[in-house]
Design an enzyme around this catalytic site. Structure first.
Site, PDB file in Angstrom:
ATOM      1  N   ARG A   1       0.748  -1.014  -0.056  1.00 56.32           N
ATOM      2  CA  ARG A   1       0.058  -0.039   0.002  1.00 56.32           C
ATOM      3  C   ARG A   1       0.775   1.519   0.012  1.00 56.32           C
ATOM      4  O   ARG A   1       0.375   2.292  -0.711  1.00 56.32           O
ATOM      5  CB  ARG A   1      -0.947  -0.080   1.200  1.00 56.32           C
TER       6      ARG A   1
ATOM      7  N   TYR B   1      -8.772  24.197 -10.688  1.00 51.13           N
ATOM      8  CA  TYR B   1      -9.612  22.991 -11.093  1.00 51.13           C
ATOM      9  C   TYR B   1     -11.117  22.904 -10.665  1.00 51.13           C
ATOM     10  O   TYR B   1     -11.135  22.849  -9.320  1.00 51.13           O
ATOM     11  CB  TYR B   1      -8.987  22.050 -11.104  1.00 51.13           C
TER      12      TYR B   1
ATOM     13  N   ASP C   1      -1.004  23.802  -7.450  1.00 50.38           N
ATOM     14  CA  ASP C   1      -1.215  22.767  -8.458  1.00 50.38           C
ATOM     15  C   ASP C   1      -0.412  23.360  -9.678  1.00 50.38           C
ATOM     16  O   ASP C   1      -0.679  24.056 -10.192  1.00 50.38           O
ATOM     17  CB  ASP C   1      -2.673  22.686  -8.640  1.00 50.38           C
TER      18      ASP C   1
END
Ligand SMILES: *Cc1c(COP(=O)(O)O)cnc(C)c1O
Length: 396
Positions: A65, A118, A189
């Site tokens: 994981r 976004y 971002d």
């Protein structure tokens, strides 16, 4: 090309060599794909020791994981590209975006977020964060009003550079200089640059978030995200990703690693194609404005020249004197520009944006907005396609 050619050249070499083993030759150029949930350990004692290091935040081959050798190589590549301390991969760009909010905000905190982010990030902030008693204010997509909006409980400034669809640019060094003394984390971002043409952490931000779905993959067939942190933000980001079980498939990481090697030359070719298409649009009677940071009439073109080493294939055209139905007919009649979300693959794309919801606070009335991604088709074919479809926008 911006006045940063030396930096751009160095980036190209990093893209090819980072995240690959330098010793143990002979080795395959592309390291083998490692798929694993379970790692087998030699002894109970060794297994316990590895687990302890893992729980302390170290990256270990312990349980899949957290990642495998394949994802670790992509983490290393992105960390080196962005000039960070560490990277965490997520199953999507959006999952990497939300990881940042979950890591750095707690009930009672205040967030400043760019109006240019976004759209799905806006939906997350509006619904999920509000439910958690986390207050937020939008700041202009160019970040110019940040200083006056900081509160005593502001913990995170979250930006996108350039902004989605309209490509407003933020002055990261100036914002970092305001935020740092107040202990406010600055996250950016940086998907537009995809770790290749712009590096927010090198300019003073704490976190750079990327959708690897776009140029790093380059083939429109993988969804993947990453958050890269500097040293001071790393512990919190890393432990939050562990708590949440944030992870990414090694198969997807393998594809993105392969795509990343050629990202710089692909992005440059997308840019060349976009510039030719922009030339076609410029001066047409149905065009009000073209949004693209490399154009000299971009309001913050100087920041692009200072902080970026290139641009890319994505640009937006604002139309005038045409109704919504004609805009739809125009994009419907294009045959080489596919109608689709996302961008960064080899193919040309087009998308009609909603000009009424694109910004919440800038007070502008936009005409119809059509976003293009310039792919690798022959430029003459793309222009012929536009020429044929333009009859839908009236005679010119
Ligand atoms: C596409 C995109 C995302 C989301 O990425 P996914 O991988 O599609 O989840 C986030 N930010 C920006 C700026 C994007 O363009």
């Amino acid at each position: 090309m911006a006045g940063n050619d030396d930096k751009a050249h160095k980036q190209r070499s990093v893209l090819i060599h980072a995240g690959r083993p330098a010793s143990g030759l002979p080795v395959p150029v592309n390291p083998p794909l490692v798929r694993a949930s379970t790692y087998l350990h030699a002894t109970a004692e060794e297994m316990r020791a590895t687990e302890q290091r893992r729980l302390g935040g170290a990256r270990e081959d312990y349980y899949g994981r957290r990642g495998t050798g394949t994802s670790f190589q992509l983490e290393d590549l992105l960390t080196e590209l962005e000039g960070g301390h560490g990277a965490r991969l997520a199953s999507s760009g959006l999952a990497a975006n939300t990881l940042v909010f979950l890591a750095f905000l707690r009930p009672g905190d205040h967030l400043l977020i760019s109006d240019g982010v976004y759209a799905p990030v806006k939906r997350f902030v509006k619904s999920y964060l509000s439910d958690q008693q986390i207050a937020f204010d939008y700041v202009r997509a160019d970040g110019s009003d940040i200083e006056g909006r900081i509160r005593s409980n502001t913990k995170l400034i979250y930006l996108e550079n350039p902004g989605s669809v309209l490509f407003e640019l933020v002055d990261i060094p100036a914002i970092a200089a305001i935020a740092k003394p107040k202990g406010i984390v600055v996250a950016v971002d940086s998907t537009w640059a995809s770790g290749v043409t712009h590096h927010p952490i090198r300019l003073g931000a704490d976190i750079s978030v990327l959708s690897a779905t776009k140029y790093l993959c380059g083939a429109s067939d993988v969804i993947l995200g990453a958050a890269v942190a500097n040293e001071s933000a790393w512990k919190r980001l890393n432990e939050t990703a562990d708590w949440l079980g944030t992870c990414a498939s090694p198969d997807d990481c393998y594809q993105v690693l392969r795509g990343a090697r050629s990202a710089a030359i692909r992005i440059e070719e997308h840019r060349r194609q976009a510039m030719r298409l922009i030339e076609w649009f410029a001066g047409k009677p149905f065009v009000r404005k073209i949004y693209y940071p490399e154009l000299e009439d971009h309001p913050r073109h100087e920041i692009w020249k200072r902080d970026f080493t290139g641009s890319c294939g994505l640009f937006t055209v604002e139309l005038r004197g045409v109704d919504a139905a004609s805009v739809d007919r125009f994009v419907n009649s294009l045959s080489l520009f596919g109608l689709g979300s996302s961008w960064g693959g080899f193919e040309s794309l087009v998308r009609v944006e909603n000009e009424r919801t694109i910004r919440s606070i800038d007070g502008e009335n936009y005409g119809p907005l059509v976003r293009f991604h310039a792919g690798f088709e022959d430029i003459r074919d793309l222009i012929a396609d536009l020429d044929a479809a333009a009859v839908m926008l009236g005679k010119y």
